[in-house]
Design a protein around this motif. Sequence first.
Motif, PDB file in Angstrom:
ATOM      1  N   LEU A  39       6.557  33.312  20.486  1.00 31.68           N
ATOM      2  CA  LEU A  39       7.987  33.622  20.353  1.00 31.68           C
ATOM      3  C   LEU A  39       8.316  34.052  18.928  1.00 31.68           C
ATOM      4  N   VAL A  40       7.792  33.320  17.953  1.00 33.85           N
ATOM      5  CA  VAL A  40       8.018  33.690  16.550  1.00 33.85           C
ATOM      6  C   VAL A  40       7.459  35.084  16.275  1.00 33.85           C
ATOM      7  N   ALA A  41       6.265  35.368  16.852  1.00 33.42           N
ATOM      8  CA  ALA A  41       5.650  36.675  16.644  1.00 33.42           C
ATOM      9  C   ALA A  41       6.532  37.797  17.187  1.00 33.42           C
ATOM     10  N   GLU A  42       7.115  37.604  18.368  1.00 34.84           N
ATOM     11  CA  GLU A  42       7.977  38.638  18.962  1.00 34.84           C
ATOM     12  C   GLU A  42       9.229  38.845  18.127  1.00 34.84           C
ATOM     13  N   ARG A  43       9.808  37.748  17.664  1.00 34.96           N
ATOM     14  CA  ARG A  43      11.013  37.863  16.823  1.00 34.96           C
ATOM     15  C   ARG A  43      10.685  38.595  15.520  1.00 34.96           C
ATOM     16  N   LEU A  44       9.519  38.247  14.945  1.00 37.62           N
ATOM     17  CA  LEU A  44       9.124  38.886  13.691  1.00 37.62           C
ATOM     18  C   LEU A  44       8.847  40.368  13.904  1.00 37.62           C
ATOM     19  N   ARG A  45       8.141  40.677  14.992  1.00 33.32           N
ATOM     20  CA  ARG A  45       7.854  42.093  15.278  1.00 33.32           C
ATOM     21  C   ARG A  45       9.144  42.885  15.437  1.00 33.32           C
ATOM     22  N   THR A  46      10.113  42.310  16.172  1.00 36.33           N
ATOM     23  CA  THR A  46      11.390  42.995  16.404  1.00 36.33           C
ATOM     24  C   THR A  46      12.140  43.178  15.093  1.00 36.33           C
ATOM     25  N   ALA A  47      12.138  42.114  14.249  1.00 34.92           N
ATOM     26  CA  ALA A  47      12.871  42.189  12.985  1.00 34.92           C
ATOM     27  C   ALA A  47      12.306  43.278  12.095  1.00 34.92           C
ATOM     28  N   ILE A  48      10.998  43.401  12.075  1.00 31.07           N
ATOM     29  CA  ILE A  48      10.388  44.428  11.229  1.00 31.07           C
ATOM     30  C   ILE A  48      10.696  45.820  11.770  1.00 31.07           C
TER      31      ILE A  48
END
Length: 513
Positions: free
Chosen positions: A451-460
């Motif tokens: 979940l953190v990875a998806e949020r980080l990917r989206t934020a970038i």
Amino acid sequence: MKLNRLILFLAITATILTFLNSFYSNYEVQKEQLISQAIEVNRAYAHKLSDTTEVFLAASRQQLTYAANEVRNKMDDAAVLKHAANRLKYQTNSFNSVVISDSTGLAQAVSPETINLLGKRLKSVGSLEALKKRKALISKPYLSTINNLLVFISAPIVDDQNNYRGFLGGTIYLRSPNILSQILGEHYYKNGSYIYVIDKQKEILYHPDQARIGTFVQNNNGIDEIIANNEGGISLRNSKGIDMLAGYAVVPSTDWIIITQSPLQSTLLPLNGIMEKVILKTLPLGIIVFLFIWWFARAISYPLKQLAEKAKSLDSPTVSDEIEHINSWYVESLSLKKAILSGVKLLQNQIGQLRLDADTDPLTGANNRRGFQMRLEELAAQGTTFSLLSLDIDFFKKVNDTFGHNVGDEVLKQQIQIMNRFSREQDMVARTGGEEFVLLLKETSKDDALLVAERLRTAIAEEVFDVVGHITVSIGVASWLDHSTPVKKVLLSVDDALYEAKKQGRNRCVMGK
């Protein structure tokens, strides 16, 4: 107390050590004298035995020659031959057996008769050599048909017409009681010394241990030197590994070598006793001096020892106070203490900066690969679970090629800023390669990590980067939840997951196996 007074004390100690060295040197000189004397005694003893053996051999040959002359014209008289053989055998103990042979090797008389050779053809090595050479000789040791080690001494029988009629010979049985064992007997000293005889081929002809007669000398580091010389003395180690002092001499007529030797340990026993008494006499005073030296040396070295121990932990925040409490009671140690204290502060600052530089990426300020590896090892040692997010900027080479490396560096810095927003105090952000990053999430399950990875990917993906605009990242995710799983396997898993994300088209997150 000043250092020059300590040096004075060391000079006194050096004087004592000089005395001890003289004592030791005297011991060594006495030791060498005892060794030289023992070697010379054994050499003289071996020489005497060699002369005695040579006299015996000459007398034996003379006996045989005289008897051969008596029977030279009576070879057809069996009674005369028998009488001559018995006289040689029993009148003296020179031979274990005697035989008279004709020119064809047929035994005409033997003594004792129990050897059962009368009327038979002689085939021994000594008999054949006597028939062949037709002169007086002493054979080399050889084995008989019944495995007895023999030495054969013979004289030719020549009649008045100078015709060779045969020989008269006496045999010495080396493995049975014989004249040589009586001559050599036991060593004069009963301290483990002994005598043995060898030939040039290292075969043992006489030895106190009869089982060794007929064998060959092995594992003796001095035997080659003994064989190479006619007479002398040597220090050697025998076949049983015992250090011996040996003297040796050659029997001229046979080239046999008589060796007399004594154990080194027995030779040095008197010296050891004397030195033990001296030590016992001086021991009380020596102990007192030693205790004084020990106490004073400890008093001198203790402050230096404490300073040396604290010097190993100069990065400790309490080291300054600990050094202050060290009792530096003489001038030099006090000066050293002050010098260490003045350098502690500067050194601690430098160590802190070096640690920061060693674990930090100079461009982005994030942890580098070394800092990341150390953090992994720490968590693994504590048994703390964690998850890893491995990020790679998609087509970052195109950014550098299009906008230049300076712009690319700014993108990397901004990337770290975004990752820091998604990390907690106990987490770690690290740059492990050119455009490769890692986010370590402490005590985070794989589902939460994804979940953190998806949020980080989206934020970038949504972030606007100066000059460049938008970029995307591929993320691999893996977790270390089972303590039996090697950390190395997790690193491989997260790398494989990142590779799979790129393979599937980039700008996505993939969970490792």
